[in-house]
Design a protein around this motif. Structure first.
Motif, PDB file in Angstrom:
ATOM      1  N   LEU A  81      47.910  56.944  49.536  1.00  0.00           N
ATOM      2  CA  LEU A  81      46.860  55.926  49.531  1.00  0.00           C
ATOM      3  C   LEU A  81      46.167  55.829  50.885  1.00  0.00           C
ATOM      4  O   LEU A  81      44.948  55.623  50.966  1.00  0.00           O
ATOM      5  N   VAL A  84      43.794  59.022  51.676  1.00  0.00           N
ATOM      6  CA  VAL A  84      42.605  59.052  50.824  1.00  0.00           C
ATOM      7  C   VAL A  84      41.643  57.915  51.190  1.00  0.00           C
ATOM      8  O   VAL A  84      40.449  58.138  51.413  1.00  0.00           O
ATOM      9  N   SER A  85      42.170  56.697  51.279  1.00  0.00           N
ATOM     10  CA  SER A  85      41.293  55.544  51.543  1.00  0.00           C
ATOM     11  C   SER A  85      40.735  55.573  52.957  1.00  0.00           C
ATOM     12  O   SER A  85      39.541  55.301  53.167  1.00  0.00           O
ATOM     13  N   ALA A  88      38.062  58.376  53.217  1.00  0.00           N
ATOM     14  CA  ALA A  88      36.850  58.050  52.458  1.00  0.00           C
ATOM     15  C   ALA A  88      36.015  56.976  53.138  1.00  0.00           C
ATOM     16  O   ALA A  88      34.797  56.896  52.920  1.00  0.00           O
ATOM     17  N   LEU A  89      36.640  56.165  53.982  1.00  0.00           N
ATOM     18  CA  LEU A  89      35.922  55.090  54.673  1.00  0.00           C
ATOM     19  C   LEU A  89      35.140  55.581  55.885  1.00  0.00           C
ATOM     20  O   LEU A  89      34.177  54.937  56.302  1.00  0.00           O
ATOM     21  N   THR A 199      39.442  65.189  50.882  1.00  0.00           N
ATOM     22  CA  THR A 199      38.745  63.907  50.743  1.00  0.00           C
ATOM     23  C   THR A 199      37.514  63.855  51.634  1.00  0.00           C
ATOM     24  O   THR A 199      36.464  63.324  51.240  1.00  0.00           O
ATOM     25  N   SER A 203      33.720  63.293  50.370  1.00  0.00           N
ATOM     26  CA  SER A 203      32.886  62.198  50.871  1.00  0.00           C
ATOM     27  C   SER A 203      31.550  62.690  51.426  1.00  0.00           C
ATOM     28  O   SER A 203      30.644  61.884  51.645  1.00  0.00           O
ATOM     29  N   THR A 209      32.264  54.756  49.074  1.00  0.00           N
ATOM     30  CA  THR A 209      33.694  54.933  49.358  1.00  0.00           C
ATOM     31  C   THR A 209      34.522  54.958  48.094  1.00  0.00           C
ATOM     32  O   THR A 209      35.431  55.789  47.945  1.00  0.00           O
ATOM     33  N   ILE A 210      34.237  54.057  47.160  1.00  0.00           N
ATOM     34  CA  ILE A 210      35.032  53.964  45.937  1.00  0.00           C
ATOM     35  C   ILE A 210      34.936  55.251  45.129  1.00  0.00           C
ATOM     36  O   ILE A 210      35.940  55.763  44.613  1.00  0.00           O
ATOM     37  N   SER A 212      34.326  58.252  46.295  1.00  0.00           N
ATOM     38  CA  SER A 212      35.077  59.285  47.015  1.00  0.00           C
ATOM     39  C   SER A 212      36.576  59.147  46.763  1.00  0.00           C
ATOM     40  O   SER A 212      37.279  60.149  46.569  1.00  0.00           O
ATOM     41  N   ILE A 213      37.074  57.914  46.761  1.00  0.00           N
ATOM     42  CA  ILE A 213      38.511  57.685  46.525  1.00  0.00           C
ATOM     43  C   ILE A 213      38.891  58.122  45.113  1.00  0.00           C
ATOM     44  O   ILE A 213      39.924  58.781  44.904  1.00  0.00           O
TER      45      ILE A 213
END
Length: 301
Positions: A81, A84-85, A88-89, A199, A203, A209-210, A212-213
């Motif tokens: 998590l 990835v998050s 992506a941000l 990731t 992106s 962002t969502i 991409s996740i």
């Protein structure tokens, strides 16, 4: 000549500078709270009531192995998590805060920017994994000490001496040893490294962002289950057909089989396999970064 060298893509100093700023940026986003939640949840495992399905001689071994499995499972979920998050941000946040324009207005090749971003995520991820690993090892050490005392007391009550108790104590020490678990954690980190660059690549051509996740998690699931998926698409009883093998190899050229890195039993990963996994991970990471750079050079911000 010095000017040409300074502009050559892949400069370690530029990549390190971007990685350092990315690391600081992620720390300021308070992502260090992730291991804090992990610590609280994992410390609660000390109070789980284990069922006494085995005798006192093997009960401790079963409990210690369960703690290892839960610990590595938590590392997998938290690491998955996070990488990835956090990845992506990065680009959307740099665009929103106009940091990207400031960086790219300087003589910073886009490959260096993307490689530095990925390295910054992996640096913080490495720190988080080290902290979680240390917590698991500490809990194993504490539980081993208490279980040794219980085992010695129970065997003494049965009239068994030190010689008879030695094999059971040795099995308990082997179950508590985190040595085999470390190989699995290194392999896990290599898998996270590939997923981070993948990731970052996703992106570069997605919006938001969502999205991409979601795409990155979908790519992870597809990569982990690609062998099962292609077998399911082939005729029953004939294995993977020749046509499907061609498609599978084409998919594997971009999307790795993540099940190689995230073994079901991390402690069972052979140490000699790490070198091959490291080379495989390096190849995929370079491919993802080069492809992301090609897309990034053609993207208008």
């Amino acid at each position: 000549m010095a000017g040409r060298v300074s502009r050559f893509p892949g400069s370690p100093s530029r990549i390190a500078a971007v990685a350092g700023s990315t690391f600081t940026q992620l720390v300021r986003m308070r992502l260090f709270l992730v291991p804090a939640v992990f610590a609280l949840c994992f410390l609660g495992l000390q109070f789980i009531p284990f069922h006494d399905t085995l005798g006192i001689e093997f009960r401790g071994v079963q409990q210690l192995q369960l703690l290892k499995d839960i610990g590595t499972g938590c590392m997998l979920v938290v690491g998955l998590l996070f990488c990835v998050s956090a990845t992506a941000l990065l680009i959307p946040k740099d665009v929103e805060e106009r940091i990207l324009y400031t960086i790219l207005s300087k003589p910073v090749p886009r490959f260096d920017y993307l490689a530095g971003k990925a390295l910054g995520v992996l640096l913080l991820l490495g720190v988080l994994l080290l902290g979680m690993d240390a917590l698991v090892c500490l809990l194993l050490w504490v539980r081993e000490g208490s279980m040794q005392q219980e085992l010695v007391a129970a065997l003494s009550a049965r009239g068994l001496g030190a010689a008879e108790a030695a094999p059971y104590l040795a099995a308990l020490r082997e179950a508590a040893s985190p040595a085999g678990m470390q190989v699995g954690i290194v392999s896990m980190f290599l898998g996270f490294s590939v997923l981070t660059t993948l990731t970052l690549l996703i992106s570069c051509f997605t919006s938001g962002t969502i999205v991409s996740i979601i795409f990155a998690l979908g790519a992870y699931l597809l990569g982990s289950l690609q062998d099962t998926l292609f077998r399911a698409l082939s005729p029953i009883g004939h294995g993977i057909s020749a046509g499907m093998q061609v498609v599978q190899h084409a998919v594997a050229g971009v999307l790795p089989d993540f099940s190689l890195f995230f073994a079901a039993e991390p402690a069972a990963t052979p140490p000699g396999l790490l070198w091959r996994l490291a080379l495989l991970a390096a190849g995929y990471m370079l491919l993802h970064l080069l492809t992301a750079t090609w897309i990034f050079n053609r993207k208008e911000f």
